[in-house]
Write a protein that holds these residues in place. Structure first.
Motif, PDB file in Angstrom:
ATOM      1  N   ARG A 275      36.022  42.847 -17.240  1.00  0.00           N
ATOM      2  CA  ARG A 275      37.376  42.212 -16.777  1.00  0.00           C
ATOM      3  C   ARG A 275      37.240  41.727 -15.213  1.00  0.00           C
ATOM      4  N   LEU A 276      36.385  41.952 -14.359  1.00  0.00           N
ATOM      5  CA  LEU A 276      36.012  41.398 -13.109  1.00  0.00           C
ATOM      6  C   LEU A 276      35.070  40.144 -13.293  1.00  0.00           C
ATOM      7  N   ARG A 277      34.239  40.375 -14.176  1.00  0.00           N
ATOM      8  CA  ARG A 277      32.910  39.362 -14.570  1.00  0.00           C
ATOM      9  C   ARG A 277      33.401  37.980 -15.219  1.00  0.00           C
ATOM     10  N   PHE A 278      34.380  38.243 -16.001  1.00  0.00           N
ATOM     11  CA  PHE A 278      34.816  36.950 -16.852  1.00  0.00           C
ATOM     12  C   PHE A 278      36.258  36.646 -16.330  1.00  0.00           C
ATOM     13  N   GLY A 279      36.816  37.290 -15.269  1.00  0.00           N
ATOM     14  CA  GLY A 279      38.226  37.043 -14.877  1.00  0.00           C
ATOM     15  C   GLY A 279      38.128  35.780 -13.770  1.00  0.00           C
ATOM     16  N   ARG A 280      39.196  35.251 -13.593  1.00  0.00           N
ATOM     17  CA  ARG A 280      39.426  34.301 -12.431  1.00  0.00           C
ATOM     18  C   ARG A 280      40.599  34.772 -11.559  1.00  0.00           C
ATOM     19  N   VAL A 281      40.347  34.436 -10.338  1.00  0.00           N
ATOM     20  CA  VAL A 281      41.365  34.807  -9.398  1.00  0.00           C
ATOM     21  C   VAL A 281      42.716  34.035  -9.549  1.00  0.00           C
ATOM     22  N   ASP A 282      42.734  33.034 -10.167  1.00  0.00           N
ATOM     23  CA  ASP A 282      44.077  32.361 -10.577  1.00  0.00           C
ATOM     24  C   ASP A 282      44.926  33.299 -11.582  1.00  0.00           C
ATOM     25  N   ASP A 283      44.091  33.901 -12.315  1.00  0.00           N
ATOM     26  CA  ASP A 283      44.714  35.024 -13.311  1.00  0.00           C
ATOM     27  C   ASP A 283      45.282  36.152 -12.727  1.00  0.00           C
ATOM     28  N   VAL A 284      44.602  36.453 -11.543  1.00  0.00           N
ATOM     29  CA  VAL A 284      44.967  37.776 -10.847  1.00  0.00           C
ATOM     30  C   VAL A 284      46.428  37.490 -10.115  1.00  0.00           C
ATOM     31  N   PHE A 285      46.379  36.128  -9.429  1.00  0.00           N
ATOM     32  CA  PHE A 285      47.764  36.056  -8.923  1.00  0.00           C
ATOM     33  C   PHE A 285      48.747  35.812  -9.862  1.00  0.00           C
ATOM     34  N   ARG A 286      48.356  35.280 -10.989  1.00  0.00           N
ATOM     35  CA  ARG A 286      49.441  34.912 -12.177  1.00  0.00           C
ATOM     36  C   ARG A 286      49.861  36.392 -12.612  1.00  0.00           C
ATOM     37  N   GLN A 287      49.227  37.205 -12.892  1.00  0.00           N
ATOM     38  CA  GLN A 287      49.597  38.816 -13.042  1.00  0.00           C
ATOM     39  C   GLN A 287      50.326  39.164 -11.818  1.00  0.00           C
ATOM     40  N   GLY A 288      49.804  38.911 -10.756  1.00  0.00           N
ATOM     41  CA  GLY A 288      50.411  39.517  -9.424  1.00  0.00           C
ATOM     42  C   GLY A 288      49.330  40.378  -8.776  1.00  0.00           C
ATOM     43  N   LEU A 289      49.111  40.148  -7.541  1.00  0.00           N
ATOM     44  CA  LEU A 289      47.906  40.898  -6.873  1.00  0.00           C
ATOM     45  C   LEU A 289      48.221  42.467  -6.857  1.00  0.00           C
ATOM     46  N   HIS A 290      49.168  42.821  -6.545  1.00  0.00           N
ATOM     47  CA  HIS A 290      49.510  44.132  -6.589  1.00  0.00           C
ATOM     48  C   HIS A 290      49.291  44.811  -7.771  1.00  0.00           C
ATOM     49  N   GLU A 291      49.942  44.228  -8.915  1.00  0.00           N
ATOM     50  CA  GLU A 291      49.889  44.827 -10.422  1.00  0.00           C
ATOM     51  C   GLU A 291      48.376  44.912 -10.776  1.00  0.00           C
ATOM     52  N   PHE A 292      47.565  43.608 -10.234  1.00  0.00           N
ATOM     53  CA  PHE A 292      46.288  43.794 -10.753  1.00  0.00           C
ATOM     54  C   PHE A 292      45.667  44.838  -9.898  1.00  0.00           C
ATOM     55  N   LEU A 293      45.494  45.093  -8.614  1.00  0.00           N
ATOM     56  CA  LEU A 293      45.028  45.957  -8.006  1.00  0.00           C
ATOM     57  C   LEU A 293      45.434  47.462  -8.239  1.00  0.00           C
TER      58      LEU A 293
END
Length: 313
Positions: A275-293
């Motif tokens: 999930r971390l290796r193939f993810g992108r930071v844009d996807d993290v913020f789209r999901q929500g940083l708090h929700e991702f973490l």
């Protein structure tokens, strides 16, 4: 190897890493408290230190307010707090004593010396102006133990269980620092990427010894999305989530080879890493940083539970 021995090595490493992480959190919180606040609530930095340590409920059951004195006392010296710096070092040494023959001389001597020197530090001495000296001492002693582990242990199951404890704990703490500092120190009226105080963002990086490293990687100044990318998805950053996940996966793979079997812990570790290796930071913020973490912390806890179920019981 006996599961009892593996359990002691695993938790010994976790408690030493936790003591260092608490020292880093307190050091940065103290620095932040001396600077203009980006929030309307005075003392929010000390409240954030309680939250990031994961003991908010227990702290407020004992203290009414998150004052500097109360937070430092509870997170550094309180014997009733099992995750205070003092309790972490004492528990680590107790675990080490039970598996003395599994440790190298350098590991044991560094940890035992830390335990012997610990009573020399107390609240009165810290309040007298030695807080930063104490926190630097904790960090240095933890790094000395970590260095002894890397430099002197045979690359066998004992080493891999010790490393597992270190990186499970480090992954949890990095996620908590980024999550809680990000949300509590971001002014309510400011948008992500807006005019957030420079020193607050720098504090996030300093908490994980990443300020200079960040500037070596990025040339655009401190940007929230770049800080998130650096601490989540840059494998060259040794305290990033992906770096910790890669180390955990490697340790489990080696244990799988040594014991001739793979289990659910391997699958969960591979899932987190992918999930971390193939993810992108844009996807993290789209999901929500708090929700991702929050999801990462839950997965990390689940992985720790699987490691305990398979190997440590």
């Amino acid at each position: 190897m006996l599961s009892r021995t593996a359990d002691s090595l695993y938790w010994l490493a976790r408690y030493m890493e936790r003591a260092e992480s608490l020292a880093r959190i307190l050091r940065v919180t103290d620095r932040l408290s001396l600077m203009p606040s980006g929030t309307d609530a005075d003392g929010s930095e000390w409240h954030s230190a309680v939250v990031v340590s994961g003991c908010e409920e227990e702290f407020y059951a004992k203290h009414e307010e998150a004052t500097p004195e109360n937070v430092i006392s509870y997170l550094a010296f309180d014997p009733e707090n099992p995750s205070s710096i003092r309790s972490c070092i004492e528990t680590a040494r107790r675990n080490a004593r039970g598996v003395r023959t599994s440790l190298t001389t350098e590991q044991w001597e560094s940890l035992n010396a830390t335990w012997l020197e610990l009573p020399g530090w107390n609240e009165a001495r810290v309040r007298g102006g030695s807080l930063h000296r104490f926190l630097d001492w904790v960090k240095d002693r933890s790094l000395l133990f970590y260095g002894g582990t890397v430099a002197t242990m045979l690359r066998r199951d004992r080493y891999h269980f010790t490393r597992l404890g270190t990186f499970i704990e480090r992954s949890d703490n990095t996620a908590r620092i980024l999550d809680v500092k990000y949300h509590l120190l971001l002014p309510e009226h400011a948008e992500i990427g807006g005019g957030v105080d420079y020193y607050q963002w720098a504090s996030i990086l300093r908490a994980v010894s990443g300020y200079r490293s960040y500037n070596a990687v990025y040339r655009e100044g401190l940007k929230p999305w770049l800080i998130a990318e650096f601490l989540i998805m840059r494998e060259e950053m040794p305290r990033s989530l992906i770096s910790c996940s890669a180390e955990i996966k490697d340790c489990l793979d080696r244990l799988g080879e040594e014991y001739g079997q793979r289990n659910e812990a391997h699958r969960v570790a591979g899932q987190i890493y992918s999930r971390l290796r193939f993810g992108r930071v844009d996807d993290v913020f789209r999901q929500g940083l708090h929700e991702f973490l929050s999801e990462h912390i839950e997965q990390n806890d689940r992985l720790g539970a699987e490691i305990s179920r398979v190997y440590l019981m």
